[in-house]
Design a protein around this motif. Structure first.
Motif, PDB file in Angstrom:
ATOM      1  N   PHE A 149       0.864  -1.306  -0.087  1.00 57.20           N
ATOM      2  CA  PHE A 149       0.218   0.061  -0.065  1.00 57.20           C
ATOM      3  C   PHE A 149       0.887   1.167   0.036  1.00 57.20           C
ATOM      4  CE2 PHE A 149       0.556  -1.388   4.536  1.00 57.20           C
ATOM      5  CZ  PHE A 149       0.865  -0.149   5.151  1.00 57.20           C
ATOM      6  N   ARG A 188      -5.252   7.387   4.535  1.00 57.96           N
ATOM      7  CA  ARG A 188      -5.628   5.907   4.237  1.00 57.96           C
ATOM      8  C   ARG A 188      -4.863   5.289   3.732  1.00 57.96           C
ATOM      9  NH1 ARG A 188      -9.907   9.064   3.299  1.00 57.96           N
ATOM     10  NH2 ARG A 188      -9.712   9.315   1.008  1.00 57.96           N
ATOM     11  N   LEU A 236      -3.718   3.088   0.821  1.00 58.99           N
ATOM     12  CA  LEU A 236      -4.359   2.673  -0.511  1.00 58.99           C
ATOM     13  C   LEU A 236      -3.514   1.612  -1.600  1.00 58.99           C
ATOM     14  CD1 LEU A 236      -5.925   6.069  -1.233  1.00 58.99           C
ATOM     15  CD2 LEU A 236      -7.178   3.999  -0.694  1.00 58.99           C
ATOM     16  N   ASP A 237      -4.247   0.679  -2.159  1.00 61.14           N
ATOM     17  CA  ASP A 237      -3.457   0.213  -3.135  1.00 61.14           C
ATOM     18  C   ASP A 237      -3.163   1.060  -4.307  1.00 61.14           C
ATOM     19  OD1 ASP A 237      -3.149  -1.546  -5.300  1.00 61.14           O
ATOM     20  OD2 ASP A 237      -4.712  -2.716  -4.918  1.00 61.14           O
ATOM     21  N   ARG A 274      -2.465   0.508  -7.135  1.00 64.04           N
ATOM     22  CA  ARG A 274      -3.352   0.464  -8.453  1.00 64.04           C
ATOM     23  C   ARG A 274      -4.581   1.207  -8.529  1.00 64.04           C
ATOM     24  NH1 ARG A 274      -1.359  -3.484  -5.680  1.00 64.04           N
ATOM     25  NH2 ARG A 274       0.251  -4.517  -6.304  1.00 64.04           N
ATOM     26  N   GLU A 275      -5.156   1.551  -7.372  1.00 64.28           N
ATOM     27  CA  GLU A 275      -6.305   2.372  -7.418  1.00 64.28           C
ATOM     28  C   GLU A 275      -6.044   3.825  -7.662  1.00 64.28           C
ATOM     29  OE1 GLU A 275      -8.217   1.717  -3.624  1.00 64.28           O
ATOM     30  OE2 GLU A 275      -8.623  -0.580  -4.344  1.00 64.28           O
ATOM     31  N   LEU A 276      -4.695   4.123  -7.639  1.00 64.16           N
ATOM     32  CA  LEU A 276      -4.709   5.803  -7.984  1.00 64.16           C
ATOM     33  C   LEU A 276      -3.730   6.057  -9.072  1.00 64.16           C
ATOM     34  CD1 LEU A 276      -3.325   6.045  -4.078  1.00 64.16           C
ATOM     35  CD2 LEU A 276      -5.397   7.229  -5.015  1.00 64.16           C
ATOM     36  N   ASP A 277      -4.005   7.331  -9.418  1.00 59.31           N
ATOM     37  CA  ASP A 277      -2.992   7.821 -10.532  1.00 59.31           C
ATOM     38  C   ASP A 277      -1.857   8.504  -9.488  1.00 59.31           C
ATOM     39  OD1 ASP A 277      -1.092   8.779 -12.270  1.00 59.31           O
ATOM     40  OD2 ASP A 277      -2.814   9.862 -13.576  1.00 59.31           O
ATOM     41  N   ASP A 301      -7.605  12.480  -2.353  1.00 61.56           N
ATOM     42  CA  ASP A 301      -8.098  10.932  -2.463  1.00 61.56           C
ATOM     43  C   ASP A 301      -7.495  10.146  -1.462  1.00 61.56           C
ATOM     44  OD1 ASP A 301      -9.618  11.642  -4.599  1.00 61.56           O
ATOM     45  OD2 ASP A 301      -8.080  11.025  -6.139  1.00 61.56           O
TER      46      ASP A 301
END
Ligand code: 0L1
Ligand code: MG
Length: 262
Positions: free
Chosen positions: A134, A171, A173-174, A176-179, A253
Motif C-alpha cells: 500500500f 488512508r 491505499l492500493d 493500483r487504485e490511484l494515479d 483521495d
C-alpha cells in the motif's frame, strides 16, 4: 582517497550527538573537503550500527531532494537517501517536542510499504507497484544539524538526509487504485495554506524515487526487503515550524496527516 574508519567513526559520533542533543555543527566538509559521497554513506552505515546497538529497529529508507522545489530550496541537484528507524516515528495528531529539534521543517510525501523485496538497477515503475502492499500519506519532519540549514550534498547525506521525525496518516491505499502522478497536496500551517503541489513533482512519479534508491542500493549490493517503509521525498518545498504550530497535509483521495509542535 576515502577517509579512514577512525575518521568516519568520529564523524558519526559528532553527527549522532548533534541529532540526539539538538545542537548544530559545522559542515563536515569544512574539516574534510576531500570527503566523498561514499564516505558520507559510510557515516550513515555507522549511525545505523549505533542505532541498532541501542535497540532501535530499522523500518525503511527515505529518498530526499527528489523534487525541483526541494533541489532549488537546498541548492543541490542530486537526490539523497537516508535510513528510517522506529525511534523517528510519531503518531498522527500527536505533539512533536520542539525542544528535541534544532530548526524543524515539514514535508508532505507519499510513502510506500512493500510486501515483496525489490533489488537491482533495472526495475520498472510497474515492478515497484507490483511489490507495494500500500501507499500512505506521510509528513516528514526534517531538521538539519547544520547551522542555518546550510550544507552541501556530502554533509547532508552524512546527517542522514536531515531526518528527525515522521508521521503517517490518511488512508493506506492500493497503488493500483490511484494515479500516483497526479495526487494534489496542500500543506496548511495553523489553518493557512503554505504550499501546494502535485505528486508528479517527485521525479515525474514517486515510484521513480524508489527506482533511484534501488540503483543506489545495488551499488552497495543491498536490496529493499519485503516490509520496507519508503518515503519518496517532499512534493513541495519544506515548511518551517515552531512551537505551537499545527500542521495539516492534505492529499487528494488519500486523506490528511495532522501533527502539532509543542
Ligand atoms: O527529505 C528530504 O528531502 C531532505 C533531504 C535533505 C535536505 C534537506 O534537509 O532539505
Ligand atoms: Mg523528506
Amino acid at each position: 582517497m576515502s577517509l579512514s574508519d577512525a575518521i568516519i567513526s568520529g564523524l558519526a559520533t559528532r553527527v549522532l550527538q548533534a541529532q540526539d542533543h539538538a545542537h548544530t555543527i559545522t559542515k563536515l566538509t569544512d574539516e574534510y573537503p576531500q570527503m566523498s559521497i561514499a564516505d558520507a554513506y559510510r557515516v550513515q552505515d555507522e549511525l545505523r550500527r549505533r542505532w541498532l546497538a541501542r535497540g532501535e529497529r530499522m523500518v525503511g529508507l527515505k529518498a530526499g531532494l527528489t523534487s525541483k522545489a526541494k533541489m532549488l530550496q537546498m541548492g543541490v541537484e542530486v537526490p539523497s537517501f537516508g535510513i528510517l528507524s522506529n525511534a523517528m516515528a510519531r503518531p498522527e495528531n500527536g505533539a512533536i517536542a520542539i525542544r528535541e529539534l534544532v530548526h524543524p521543517r515539514v514535508e508532505a510525501e507519499i510513502a510506500f510499504v512493500l510486501d515483496k523485496p525489490l533489488r537491482g538497477k533495472h526495475c520498472t515503475i510497474e515492478q515497484v507497484i507490483d511489490a507495494t502492499a500500500f501507499v500512505i500519506p506521510a509528513v516528514e519532519v526534517i531538521d538539519s544539524r547544520y547551522e542555518k540549514f546550510k550544507f552541501d550534498l556530502v554533509s547532508v547525506i552524512a546527517d542522514n538526509g536531515s531526518s528527525s521525525r515522521y508521521v503517517t496518516g490518511g488512508r493506506p491505499l492500493d497503488p493500483r487504485e490511484l494515479d500516483l502522478r497526479t495526487i494534489g497536496v496542500v500543506i496548511e500551517r495553523n489553518g493557512e495554506i503554505q504550499a501546494t503541489g502535485a505528486s508528479a513533482a517527485v521525479l515525474n512519479h514517486p515510484a521513480n524515487a524508489i527506482l533511484m534508491l534501488l540503483d543506489h542500493l545495488a551499488d552497495r549490493d543491498e536490496e529493499l526487503a519485503a516490509g520496507s517503509f519508503v518515503m519518496t521525498g517532499g512534493i513541495t518545498e519544506a515548511i518551517p515550524v515552531k512551537e505551537g504550530d499545527s500542521i495539516v497535509a492534505r492529499f487528494q483521495d488519500m486523506g490528511s496527516v495532522s501533527l502539532r509542535f509543542a
